[in-house]
Design a protein around this motif. Structure first.
Motif, PDB file in Angstrom:
ATOM      1  N   ALA A   3      40.817  35.947  39.626  1.00  0.00           N
ATOM      2  CA  ALA A   3      41.536  35.768  40.894  1.00  0.00           C
ATOM      3  C   ALA A   3      41.672  34.283  41.209  1.00  0.00           C
ATOM      4  CB  ALA A   3      40.747  36.465  42.006  1.00  0.00           C
ATOM      5  N   VAL A 173      46.596  42.741  54.140  1.00  0.00           N
ATOM      6  CA  VAL A 173      45.300  42.594  53.472  1.00  0.00           C
ATOM      7  C   VAL A 173      44.579  43.929  53.610  1.00  0.00           C
ATOM      8  CG1 VAL A 173      43.046  41.457  53.640  1.00  0.00           C
ATOM      9  CG2 VAL A 173      45.147  40.113  53.859  1.00  0.00           C
ATOM     10  N   GLU A 175      41.313  44.536  52.226  1.00  0.00           N
ATOM     11  CA  GLU A 175      39.844  44.426  52.264  1.00  0.00           C
ATOM     12  C   GLU A 175      39.424  42.961  52.169  1.00  0.00           C
ATOM     13  OE1 GLU A 175      36.256  46.478  49.748  1.00  0.00           O
ATOM     14  OE2 GLU A 175      38.311  47.012  49.218  1.00  0.00           O
ATOM     15  N   ARG A 180      35.874  37.603  48.608  1.00  0.00           N
ATOM     16  CA  ARG A 180      37.120  38.113  48.013  1.00  0.00           C
ATOM     17  C   ARG A 180      38.056  38.679  49.083  1.00  0.00           C
ATOM     18  NH1 ARG A 180      36.140  37.896  42.689  1.00  0.00           N
ATOM     19  NH2 ARG A 180      37.954  39.015  41.898  1.00  0.00           N
ATOM     20  N   VAL A 181      39.348  38.533  48.775  1.00  0.00           N
ATOM     21  CA  VAL A 181      40.386  39.128  49.629  1.00  0.00           C
ATOM     22  C   VAL A 181      41.256  39.979  48.726  1.00  0.00           C
ATOM     23  CG1 VAL A 181      42.468  38.624  50.980  1.00  0.00           C
ATOM     24  CG2 VAL A 181      40.424  37.207  51.272  1.00  0.00           C
ATOM     25  N   ARG A 182      41.357  41.278  49.053  1.00  0.00           N
ATOM     26  CA  ARG A 182      42.226  42.162  48.255  1.00  0.00           C
ATOM     27  C   ARG A 182      43.420  42.561  49.093  1.00  0.00           C
ATOM     28  NH1 ARG A 182      42.774  47.422  47.439  1.00  0.00           N
ATOM     29  NH2 ARG A 182      40.909  47.985  48.622  1.00  0.00           N
ATOM     30  N   THR A 187      46.681  42.562  44.503  1.00  0.00           N
ATOM     31  CA  THR A 187      46.341  41.163  44.172  1.00  0.00           C
ATOM     32  C   THR A 187      45.007  40.788  44.818  1.00  0.00           C
ATOM     33  OG1 THR A 187      48.692  40.668  44.272  1.00  0.00           O
ATOM     34  CG2 THR A 187      47.207  38.776  44.250  1.00  0.00           C
ATOM     35  N   GLU A 188      44.225  39.998  44.080  1.00  0.00           N
ATOM     36  CA  GLU A 188      42.953  39.530  44.652  1.00  0.00           C
ATOM     37  C   GLU A 188      42.887  38.018  44.634  1.00  0.00           C
ATOM     38  OE1 GLU A 188      39.221  41.016  43.517  1.00  0.00           O
ATOM     39  OE2 GLU A 188      39.723  43.098  43.969  1.00  0.00           O
ATOM     40  N   SER A 190      39.969  34.736  45.594  1.00  0.00           N
ATOM     41  CA  SER A 190      38.580  34.499  45.980  1.00  0.00           C
ATOM     42  C   SER A 190      38.469  33.144  46.676  1.00  0.00           C
ATOM     43  CB  SER A 190      37.652  34.579  44.763  1.00  0.00           C
ATOM     44  OG  SER A 190      37.962  33.563  43.861  1.00  0.00           O
TER      45      SER A 190
END
Ligand SMILES: Cc1cc2nc3c(=O)[nH]c(=O)nc-3n(C[C@H](O)[C@H](O)[C@H](O)COP(=O)(O)OP(=O)(O)OC[C@H]3O[C@@H](n4cnc5c(N)ncnc54)[C@H](O)[C@@H]3O)c2cc1C
Length: 377
Positions: A3, A173, A175, A180-182, A187-188, A190
């Motif tokens: 990421a 977004v 999570e 981390r951002v998913r 797409t992720e 960090s």
């Protein structure tokens, strides 16, 4: 594939997220901002844009005054579309009991070096001829101002981008946490720090944040230059803002640079629907006409709603979230997020960089919720 990595990822491009992005980028951090809609399209687009010093508590006073000063410093850089104007607030006293509140406020502001002027009934009539006669007087706070919030957010975000921040719009977004951002599209990213600046939607991303939606309505009229010259707020507004159970309305009108009159405001808990509630709007307009009868002869051209992000102690949440060392909050600004956005960003970045803050940060730390619970147990 690993990421992409940033120093800070900010979720939410409202005025608070935009101010945080700008301040982080100013400190040389690698910043990414993600919003499911557009810049300044949430509560920021719905807000009134009154830049106001408030004295419900020492902490509220300190944050609003600090931020007002930051807006004043920024004034010469703000583009015309931000429509910043230092028109001043008049707190309108309808009777002698409310004049006691004027005098209390005068003392409180004067002791804290905020210029104020007590107005007699005659002064009020002269300054605001469209107010009904027979008011007791008021308090003028000349350093308060108004601006157009969505353009202010766009200005801050554009400045952040000019300083190197990147921006993703139109992507929810799904999570955040543990660095981390998913995104909903899978797409992720960090980052060392993630900032939840999702306003009234912030609890959906971080379980346990004590923020509730508080719906508000505003009405805007056609152009009537000079109809109102200051932001006018009834002193009863404070009762409305403090009520934590019932629906409430209060007289609160604002002159726009365009000559339009912005009429507020209402407060409702427990309502999820964005739809205009005609009963509340009628109550709001009736209240406004009690104070300014001539409003009955103006034409309203639009009405809209928005959700404030309300905390139980009426202070925002700015700082580390105790349950995740990578997660910071910048949310819970209720009806003062336009005013306090710049100071919130400074306080957040002070905590990220270890920089000394201009005002104490403790009253706004998210960890205070745990302390409050403890105290009340
Ligand atoms: C009627 C009304 C009048 C007001 N008047 C004033 C006033 O006069 N003065 C004042 O100082 N304040 C006022 N306020 C309050 C002010 O508007 C808010 O405090 C401020 O706009 C909050 O900004 P924000 O950036 O925290 O939230 P928002 O502007 O709501 O921004 C949050 C952003 O997060 C995004 N987001 C949410 N969830 C996700 C997700 N899962 N993924 C990606 N993005 C997400 C949203 O799309 C949104 O753009 C008023 C508010 C209302 C409703």
């Amino acid at each position: 594939m690993s990421a992409a990595t940033y120093d800070v990822i900010i979720v939410g491009a409202g005025i608070v997220g935009a101010a945080c992005a700008d301040e982080c980028a100013r400190q040389g951090m690698r910043v990414r901002v993600v919003d499911q809609e557009m810049v300044g399209g949430g509560a920021t687009a719905a807000g009134m844009g009154h830049i106001v010093v408030m004295d419900d508590s020492e902490a509220q006073f300190a944050l609003t005054r600090y931020s007002q000063r930051l807006w004043q410093e920024l004034r010469s850089e703000l583009p015309d579309d931000v429509e910043y104007e230092q028109c001043g607030t008049i707190w309108v006293a309808a009777d002698d009991e409310e004049m006691d509140e004027v005098r209390r406020k005068q003392l409180c502001y004067s002791l804290r070096e905020v210029p104020v002027e007590v107005l007699t009934a005659a002064d009020l009539e002269c300054l605001e001829p469209n107010l009904r006669g027979g008011m007791a007087g008021g308090l003028l706070v000349p350093e308060d101002g108004v601006l157009y919030p969505p353009c202010a957010a766009r200005f801050l975000m554009e400045r952040a981008r000019a300083r190197g921040a990147s921006l993703d719009l139109g992507i929810p977004v799904a999570e955040i946490g543990k660095g981390r951002v998913r995104l909903a599209n899978g797409t992720e990213f960090s980052a060392g720090t993630i900032v939840n600046a999702a306003g009234a939607a912030s609890p959906a991303l971080t379980a346990g944040i004590d923020v509730k939606k508080r719906k508000g309505h505003l009405v805007i009229t056609d152009r009537y230059p000079g109809f109102v010259r200051h932001q006018l707020v009834e002193l009863g507004y404070l009762k409305s803002a403090h009520s934590s159970t019932t629906d409430s309305v209060a007289f609160n009108v604002q002159p726009r640079k365009t000559g339009q009159v912005l009429i507020g405001s209402s407060r409702q808990y427990g309502v999820e629907s964005r739809d205009v509630d005609h009963a509340i709007v009628s109550r709001m307009l009736e209240r406004a006409q009690e104070y300014m009868p001539a409003l009955a002869h103006t034409t309203a051209i639009r009405v809209w709603t928005g959700f404030r992000a309300a905390t139980p102690d009426k202070l925002p949440l700015i700082g580390a979230w105790p349950q995740d060392s990578t997660l910071y909050l910048a949310t819970g600004h209720e009806g003062l997020g336009i005013t306090t956005s710049l100071a919130s960003a400074r306080l957040l970045v002070d905590q990220l960089t270890g920089r000394r803050s201009a005002i104490p940060t403790e009253p706004y730390l998210p960890s205070r919720a745990a302390t409050l619970e403890h105290a009340h147990a």
